[in-house]
Write an enzyme that holds these catalytic residues in place. Sequence first.
Site: not given
Length: 265
Positions: A11, A13, A184
């Site tokens: 991922d 960000d 995250d």
Amino acid sequence: MPYRPTAAFFDLDKTIIAKSSTLAFSKSFQAGGLITRRAMLRSAYAQFVYLVGGADHDQMEKMREFMSQLCAGWDVATVREIVADTLHHIVDPLVYDEAVSLIEEHRLAGRDIVIVSTSGEEVVGPIGEMLGADRVIATRMEIADGKYTGDIAYYAYADEKARAIEELARTVGYDLDRSFAYSDSVTDVHMLEAVGHPHAVNPDRELRRIAATRGWPVLVFTKPVTLRSRVPLPPAKPTLAAFAFGGVVALGGMWWAGRKRRHDA
């Protein structure tokens, strides 16, 4: 058994980038007349809320709906010009030193690097190139007659990320059981489940709970550095096209946050 390649799926960000790429172009878009200063400031607030507390599925859908309305009619050439002029100054983001080292380790181990992001491919692609990624999976906006229509041709979000990874694995031949994934957010659980070696990075509360239940490793990245200090950047391309889908999602976030405040009041 014939050799099958493996990959590490990241991922973007809050996993590789230590700040939100969705906010990167707010000032540039405001300077270019695409959004107002008020919208820029409110989008910054919305991104703070998102980064601290995350956004659930319903909130993301509201952001997506608002984004579609907001960007309809934007001139693609104008967006590309703005971003081409600012990409290497603004999207030289703060990256996690640990993430860059991890990418290097996977590359040395012979694994492909694939960035999987809800942000637009026009932004994710150049960032991926800077990081040496082999492929990117990202959102694609629909364009007609040189303008964004306001429709999304492909939305790389939640379980769609897992479907895209599985489709890519069939195309390239990746052995997903021997591949890795990092994120995250709890919205990426399906993406993490798609590989044999899932990892939670600076996870939100729900993903941390799931990781603990399933025995997934939890990584904590705390050392942001400038991308230029870790990765040799290519010269800027004057025709480089970039559209921060995520930046518009940030505006959707400010709309949702403002609406919620009015409702709560």
